[in-house]
Motif scaffolding. Structure first.
Motif, PDB file in Angstrom:
ATOM      1  N   MET A   7      -5.650   3.027  -4.644  1.00 50.98           N
ATOM      2  CA  MET A   7      -6.603   2.161  -3.872  1.00 50.98           C
ATOM      3  C   MET A   7      -7.018   1.031  -5.010  1.00 50.98           C
ATOM      4  SD  MET A   7      -8.250   0.930  -1.424  1.00 50.98           S
ATOM      5  CE  MET A   7      -8.105   1.905  -0.018  1.00 50.98           C
ATOM      6  N   GLN A   8      -7.382   1.470  -6.325  1.00 49.71           N
ATOM      7  CA  GLN A   8      -7.735   0.748  -7.234  1.00 49.71           C
ATOM      8  C   GLN A   8      -6.678  -0.436  -7.380  1.00 49.71           C
ATOM      9  OE1 GLN A   8      -8.773   3.105 -10.775  1.00 49.71           O
ATOM     10  NE2 GLN A   8     -10.599   3.646  -9.779  1.00 49.71           N
ATOM     11  N   ASN A  40       1.672   6.765  -6.837  1.00 44.24           N
ATOM     12  CA  ASN A  40       0.740   7.564  -7.294  1.00 44.24           C
ATOM     13  C   ASN A  40       0.392   8.667  -6.650  1.00 44.24           C
ATOM     14  OD1 ASN A  40      -0.862   5.587  -9.253  1.00 44.24           O
ATOM     15  ND2 ASN A  40      -0.282   4.134  -7.576  1.00 44.24           N
ATOM     16  N   TRP A  42       0.740  -1.039   0.091  1.00 43.08           N
ATOM     17  CA  TRP A  42      -0.039  -0.086   0.025  1.00 43.08           C
ATOM     18  C   TRP A  42       0.967   1.368   0.152  1.00 43.08           C
ATOM     19  CZ3 TRP A  42      -4.109   2.333  -1.395  1.00 43.08           C
ATOM     20  CH2 TRP A  42      -4.602   3.475  -0.617  1.00 43.08           C
ATOM     21  N   GLN A  98      -6.492  -2.963  -4.394  1.00 46.51           N
ATOM     22  CA  GLN A  98      -7.533  -3.855  -4.656  1.00 46.51           C
ATOM     23  C   GLN A  98      -7.197  -4.971  -5.568  1.00 46.51           C
ATOM     24  OE1 GLN A  98      -9.871  -4.473  -2.492  1.00 46.51           O
ATOM     25  NE2 GLN A  98      -9.536  -2.147  -1.410  1.00 46.51           N
ATOM     26  N   ASP A 108      -2.982  10.884  -5.750  1.00 43.86           N
ATOM     27  CA  ASP A 108      -4.103  10.191  -6.621  1.00 43.86           C
ATOM     28  C   ASP A 108      -4.391   8.740  -5.590  1.00 43.86           C
ATOM     29  OD1 ASP A 108      -5.933   8.883  -8.081  1.00 43.86           O
ATOM     30  OD2 ASP A 108      -4.623   9.229  -9.996  1.00 43.86           O
ATOM     31  N   GLU A 109      -4.686   8.948  -4.539  1.00 43.29           N
ATOM     32  CA  GLU A 109      -5.204   7.767  -3.635  1.00 43.29           C
ATOM     33  C   GLU A 109      -6.036   6.991  -4.405  1.00 43.29           C
ATOM     34  OE1 GLU A 109      -6.613   7.062   0.818  1.00 43.29           O
ATOM     35  OE2 GLU A 109      -5.582   8.622   0.422  1.00 43.29           O
ATOM     36  N   ASP A 110      -7.010   7.542  -5.187  1.00 41.00           N
ATOM     37  CA  ASP A 110      -8.003   6.738  -5.659  1.00 41.00           C
ATOM     38  C   ASP A 110      -7.253   5.256  -6.656  1.00 41.00           C
ATOM     39  OD1 ASP A 110     -10.020   7.754  -4.349  1.00 41.00           O
ATOM     40  OD2 ASP A 110     -10.505   9.275  -6.262  1.00 41.00           O
ATOM     41  N   ALA A 111      -6.434   5.977  -7.536  1.00 44.04           N
ATOM     42  CA  ALA A 111      -5.681   5.177  -8.221  1.00 44.04           C
ATOM     43  C   ALA A 111      -4.993   4.289  -7.508  1.00 44.04           C
ATOM     44  CB  ALA A 111      -4.800   5.654  -9.252  1.00 44.04           C
TER      45      ALA A 111
END
Length: 179
Positions: free
Chosen positions: A49-50, A41, A34, A53, A44-47
């Motif tokens: 996280m994707q 990133n 993580w 996952q 860009d925490e969303d990228a």
């Protein structure tokens, strides 16, 4: 003055490296993965996280974290190209740089020109990109793949030391530029 070290029960960091430390290795691997994804990133925490996952279940199953993360980040926040593919390298690095509103100056008017590409070598292009990105306070990293390929990612320059630590914990043997 005492010659022995006092035990401080509040010093959890020091105790975590003792032989009797109770460490959940799967959770530790996930935490380090993580952190790497956050570093590559930036902003860009969303990228991140994707990507996390996408690799989380496979990490739990014991897959090689280097190969797994390499596949998850390819063309999103990392690259993996054949040594004989300068056009692919230019394309992917331009794509990665555009995430940060940057443009890499390759030293020619048209980096897709056949004459330029026929003489271009991937390690030299990586070093050009490294130099251009440093001008904007980013670092282009590569790691040893063990094959005739080049792989890497970009981070903010201020995160250089953190990247070395986190990547090393996952088994990435990183170096700035083409090394």
């Amino acid at each position: 003055m005492s010659t022995h070290t006092e035990y401080d029960p509040d010093d959890n960091f020091a105790r975590s490296f003792s032989a009797d430390a109770d460490i959940d290795e799967e959770a530790a691997l996930e935490a380090v993965a993580w952190q790497l994804l956050l570093l590559i990133n930036p902003g860009d925490e969303d990228a991140a996280m994707q990507q996390f996952q996408a690799c989380r279940d496979s990490l739990d199953e014991g897959e090689d974290p280097v190969e797994l993360i390499r596949d998850v980040i390819d063309w999103k926040s990392g690259f993996h190209v054949e040594d004989s593919d300068p056009a692919g390298l230019i394309e992917v690095l331009d794509e990665l740089a555009s995430r940060f509103n940057l443009r890499i100056e390759w030293g020619v008017e048209d980096p897709t020109d056949e004459d330029f590409l026929s003489d271009a070598e991937v390690p030299s292009l990586i070093n050009v990109a490294y130099d251009r990105l440093r001008e904007h306070h980013y670092t282009l990293w590569t790691w040893e793949t063990g094959h005739d390929t080049h792989a890497g990612f970009m981070t903010l320059q201020r995160d250089d030391e953190a990247l070395r630590t986190v990547a090393g914990a996952l088994g990435f043997h990183v170096r700035p530029g083409a090394g």
